[in-house]
Structures are given as C-alpha cells and as structure tokens.
Design a protein around this motif. Sequence first.
Motif, PDB file in Angstrom:
ATOM      1  N   GLU A 176       0.823  -1.205   0.000  1.00 59.88           N
ATOM      2  CA  GLU A 176       0.000   0.000   0.000  1.00 59.88           C
ATOM      3  C   GLU A 176       0.859   1.257   0.000  1.00 59.88           C
ATOM      4  N   ARG A 177       2.070   1.164   0.578  1.00 60.03           N
ATOM      5  CA  ARG A 177       2.933   2.340   0.685  1.00 60.03           C
ATOM      6  C   ARG A 177       3.231   2.939  -0.682  1.00 60.03           C
ATOM      7  N   SER A 178       3.358   2.090  -1.687  1.00 57.57           N
ATOM      8  CA  SER A 178       3.711   2.585  -3.017  1.00 57.57           C
ATOM      9  C   SER A 178       2.579   3.375  -3.659  1.00 57.57           C
ATOM     10  N   ARG A 179       1.355   3.233  -3.121  1.00 60.60           N
ATOM     11  CA  ARG A 179       0.214   3.948  -3.705  1.00 60.60           C
ATOM     12  C   ARG A 179      -0.102   5.249  -2.974  1.00 60.60           C
ATOM     13  N   SER A 180       0.634   5.518  -1.905  1.00 66.22           N
ATOM     14  CA  SER A 180       0.450   6.794  -1.206  1.00 66.22           C
ATOM     15  C   SER A 180       1.465   7.790  -1.718  1.00 66.22           C
ATOM     16  N   SER A 181       1.174   9.063  -1.577  1.00 65.83           N
ATOM     17  CA  SER A 181       2.059  10.091  -2.133  1.00 65.83           C
ATOM     18  C   SER A 181       3.394  10.138  -1.405  1.00 65.83           C
ATOM     19  N   GLY A 182       3.391   9.916  -0.088  1.00 66.19           N
ATOM     20  CA  GLY A 182       4.639   9.902   0.667  1.00 66.19           C
ATOM     21  C   GLY A 182       5.343  11.243   0.609  1.00 66.19           C
ATOM     22  N   LYS A 183       6.664  11.211   0.697  1.00 68.93           N
ATOM     23  CA  LYS A 183       7.454  12.434   0.657  1.00 68.93           C
ATOM     24  C   LYS A 183       7.437  13.010  -0.753  1.00 68.93           C
ATOM     25  N   PRO A 184       7.545  14.335  -0.888  1.00 66.96           N
ATOM     26  CA  PRO A 184       7.428  14.948  -2.224  1.00 66.96           C
ATOM     27  C   PRO A 184       8.637  14.684  -3.114  1.00 66.96           C
ATOM     28  N   ILE A 185       8.373  14.498  -4.387  1.00 72.74           N
ATOM     29  CA  ILE A 185       9.424  14.504  -5.404  1.00 72.74           C
ATOM     30  C   ILE A 185       9.075  15.604  -6.403  1.00 72.74           C
ATOM     31  N   HIS A 186      10.014  15.971  -7.242  1.00 65.73           N
ATOM     32  CA  HIS A 186       9.790  17.088  -8.155  1.00 65.73           C
ATOM     33  C   HIS A 186       8.630  16.796  -9.104  1.00 65.73           C
ATOM     34  N   GLN A 187       7.878  17.840  -9.410  1.00 66.26           N
ATOM     35  CA  GLN A 187       6.715  17.691 -10.287  1.00 66.26           C
ATOM     36  C   GLN A 187       7.102  17.119 -11.645  1.00 66.26           C
ATOM     37  N   GLN A 203      10.534   7.112  -6.389  1.00 63.99           N
ATOM     38  CA  GLN A 203       9.594   7.246  -5.282  1.00 63.99           C
ATOM     39  C   GLN A 203       9.967   6.309  -4.134  1.00 63.99           C
ATOM     40  N   TYR A 204      10.405   5.122  -4.471  1.00 62.84           N
ATOM     41  CA  TYR A 204      10.847   4.151  -3.470  1.00 62.84           C
ATOM     42  C   TYR A 204      12.061   4.667  -2.698  1.00 62.84           C
ATOM     43  N   LEU A 205      13.034   5.213  -3.411  1.00 59.70           N
ATOM     44  CA  LEU A 205      14.219   5.754  -2.745  1.00 59.70           C
ATOM     45  C   LEU A 205      13.836   6.834  -1.739  1.00 59.70           C
ATOM     46  N   VAL A 206      12.986   7.752  -2.175  1.00 58.72           N
ATOM     47  CA  VAL A 206      12.592   8.863  -1.305  1.00 58.72           C
ATOM     48  C   VAL A 206      11.800   8.355  -0.108  1.00 58.72           C
ATOM     49  N   ALA A 207      10.869   7.452  -0.351  1.00 58.32           N
ATOM     50  CA  ALA A 207      10.025   6.936   0.734  1.00 58.32           C
ATOM     51  C   ALA A 207      10.834   6.173   1.776  1.00 58.32           C
ATOM     52  N   GLN A 208      11.865   5.459   1.310  1.00 60.84           N
ATOM     53  CA  GLN A 208      12.661   4.620   2.212  1.00 60.84           C
ATOM     54  C   GLN A 208      13.982   5.270   2.621  1.00 60.84           C
ATOM     55  N   ASP A 209      14.214   6.506   2.162  1.00 65.75           N
ATOM     56  CA  ASP A 209      15.453   7.234   2.443  1.00 65.75           C
ATOM     57  C   ASP A 209      16.679   6.421   2.018  1.00 65.75           C
ATOM     58  N   LEU A 210      16.669   5.989   0.771  1.00 61.48           N
ATOM     59  CA  LEU A 210      17.760   5.218   0.178  1.00 61.48           C
ATOM     60  C   LEU A 210      18.396   6.011  -0.954  1.00 61.48           C
ATOM     61  N   CYS A 262      16.722  13.985  -4.180  1.00 60.70           N
ATOM     62  CA  CYS A 262      16.103  13.741  -5.483  1.00 60.70           C
ATOM     63  C   CYS A 262      15.893  15.020  -6.289  1.00 60.70           C
ATOM     64  N   TYR A 263      16.284  16.166  -5.742  1.00 58.11           N
ATOM     65  CA  TYR A 263      16.276  17.437  -6.476  1.00 58.11           C
ATOM     66  C   TYR A 263      17.686  17.810  -6.945  1.00 58.11           C
ATOM     67  N   PHE A 264      18.639  16.905  -6.787  1.00 61.36           N
ATOM     68  CA  PHE A 264      20.048  17.174  -7.091  1.00 61.36           C
ATOM     69  C   PHE A 264      20.620  18.241  -6.162  1.00 61.36           C
ATOM     70  N   GLU A 265      20.055  18.357  -4.966  1.00 58.58           N
ATOM     71  CA  GLU A 265      20.543  19.288  -3.956  1.00 58.58           C
ATOM     72  C   GLU A 265      21.292  18.514  -2.877  1.00 58.58           C
ATOM     73  N   MET A 266      22.404  19.085  -2.385  1.00 63.57           N
ATOM     74  CA  MET A 266      23.096  18.466  -1.269  1.00 63.57           C
ATOM     75  C   MET A 266      22.133  18.376  -0.081  1.00 63.57           C
ATOM     76  N   THR A 267      22.133  17.243   0.600  1.00 65.82           N
ATOM     77  CA  THR A 267      21.238  17.096   1.749  1.00 65.82           C
ATOM     78  C   THR A 267      21.665  18.031   2.871  1.00 65.82           C
ATOM     79  N   CYS A 268      20.689  18.389   3.699  1.00 67.51           N
ATOM     80  CA  CYS A 268      20.953  19.268   4.844  1.00 67.51           C
ATOM     81  C   CYS A 268      22.036  18.672   5.741  1.00 67.51           C
ATOM     82  N   LYS A 269      21.912  17.396   6.048  1.00 66.02           N
ATOM     83  CA  LYS A 269      22.882  16.726   6.924  1.00 66.02           C
ATOM     84  C   LYS A 269      24.279  16.765   6.309  1.00 66.02           C
ATOM     85  N   ASN A 270      24.352  16.584   4.984  1.00 67.69           N
ATOM     86  CA  ASN A 270      25.654  16.595   4.323  1.00 67.69           C
ATOM     87  C   ASN A 270      26.266  17.999   4.306  1.00 67.69           C
ATOM     88  N   LEU A 271      25.427  19.016   4.062  1.00 66.20           N
ATOM     89  CA  LEU A 271      25.959  20.385   4.032  1.00 66.20           C
ATOM     90  C   LEU A 271      26.510  20.786   5.398  1.00 66.20           C
TER      91      LEU A 271
END
Length: 291
Positions: A176-187, A203-210, A262-271
């Motif tokens: 069911e997780r794959s059918r929910s919007s979850g965390k946002p990805i670029h339009q 979408q899987y990467l973003v949802a699972q933080d992979l 997934c926006y090609f932006e450095m993550t907050c934790k990494n910055l």
Amino acid sequence: MREDLAIIIVAYNRPESLSRLLSSLDQLDYKYEDLTLIISVDNSGDNEVEQIAADYEWRFGSKRVVVANQRLGLKNHVLTCGDMTEEFGNIIVLEDDLIVSPFLVSYADQAIAFYKDCSNIAGISLYSHRRNIINHLPFFAYEDGFDNFFLQIAQSWGQIWSRDRWCSFKKWLASERSRSSGKPIHQYISSWPDSSWLKLHIQYLVAQDLYFVYPRVSLTTNSGDAGSNVSSADYTYMVPMMMGNRDYCFSSFLESSSVYDCYFEMTCKNLKKVVGGLDNIDFEVDTYGEK
C-alpha cells in the motif's frame, strides 16, 4: 559460469542501437569466459532485433536470448529483467541505446564488493550525471576525495541491482505504501507517464530514504536514440566515459561528504558536514529554486 554477476540487455525495436551496444561490449577488458549475457527482447512483431541477438557471438561466457511472447512495454519489461536477480546475485542492466566502457566489469566487481553490506543504498549506477535532469543545468558533485557520490535518483542508463535490494523494491511496489504520495518529489518526475518504472524506483528511494551510488566518471553513456519515452534523438545526456582501469577509492555512506537528494541538492545533513556553524540550524537546501 559466475553465479554472482550477469549482464542483462533490455532490447525492443532498435536494431542499430542494439548492434552498437553489442559492439562496445566486444571491447570489454575481461580475461575470462565465465560471464553470462542475457539479451531480453520485447515483442515488437519484427524479428530483426531478435536476429541480431541470436547472431551475436559473446566471447566472455554463455549467451541467452529471451524473447517475450507478447508486448510487455518498457515498464514490465524492465521489471521482468530485474527479477533475474533471483538467478544471479547481481545483474548489470543495460538498455539498448547505451555504450559501455571497456572497464565496466572491473568497476562493477569492485563496487559490488565494497557496498554489499551497505544498508543505505538501493543500487549502483554505472552512469554519472553531468546535468541535472530536472532543469538541465550542469551538475558536478562535491569533490570529497573519493571516486563516488550518492544521489537519491535511481538510474536507467546502466545500473547494478542485487538480489536482496531488488526484492525489497518489489515488496514495496506491491504494498500500500507505493500507492500513497509519501514524501514529495519534483513535479517533473511525478509527471512521467505510468509506463515509467524509473519514477516508481525514485519514489521508493525517497520513501525509504535510500540512495544510488554513482561513479565520478561514467562507465556508460546514453546515445540519446528515440525510443519508448523519447520521440526524437536527444544527445543531451552523452557523457565522457572511463577509458582506463583503476583501483577505486570508494567511500561508505557515513564517510561521504557528497550526498544529494532527489532534487540534485546536497542534503541538509551533508551540508552541515561541509560548512561549519550550521549544526543547530534547521534549513532546506534549494540552490536551484526548484522546491
């Protein structure tokens, strides 16, 4: 024959593209005859691609040609190829419009061995982005002294999937997780058609933080041929390839100072690793202005 690695080609109705990819595979710098090549051909009603696959002489091991009885479509075709991880520990997946570096297998073997127990990654890319696919601006990952970086974008222009990581993706896809919007990805990515397996994998990467591991220098290049998702040739994503063998210096996920979302932006934790004085500040990185 090796049970830990095979090369899978995803082919459909582009005979010239397949011939070019096979010619580049002829140039592999590989000394053994133990590597399985599987050419998976979707049904197009034209047997020219099937004939090219059948006639090709693979000199690095055994060759298998698999032809679909009916049209699968790109999404189902790729998912079917991914399921071949059940037979092999790892698979190198190549769509037919790619060209590969002679040192593809050397990189694959080293990367697979280094990241086999890394829980933060869902796959290993063979392609290296030089351009942000969202806004087409140049992209150069932060140089931290290692031969890799991490990006929350799954790869379709040459990638390595392992049995356990692919199984985790398929379980998520069926849930069911794959059918929910979850965390946002670029339009832009969200707007890709339902036939896009790549959108689902992102979408899987973003949802699972992979993340996917990416090489600094690409082991494949995209020739930009027209195909299922592109109506005309587009050479935007052709990139330089690695043309020499080397021992790679990989970083673990925790060691890396080059991690992108997934926006090609450095993550907050990494910055916060790269720039001092930010530890107690909550912020979002949006240098492209796309969020």
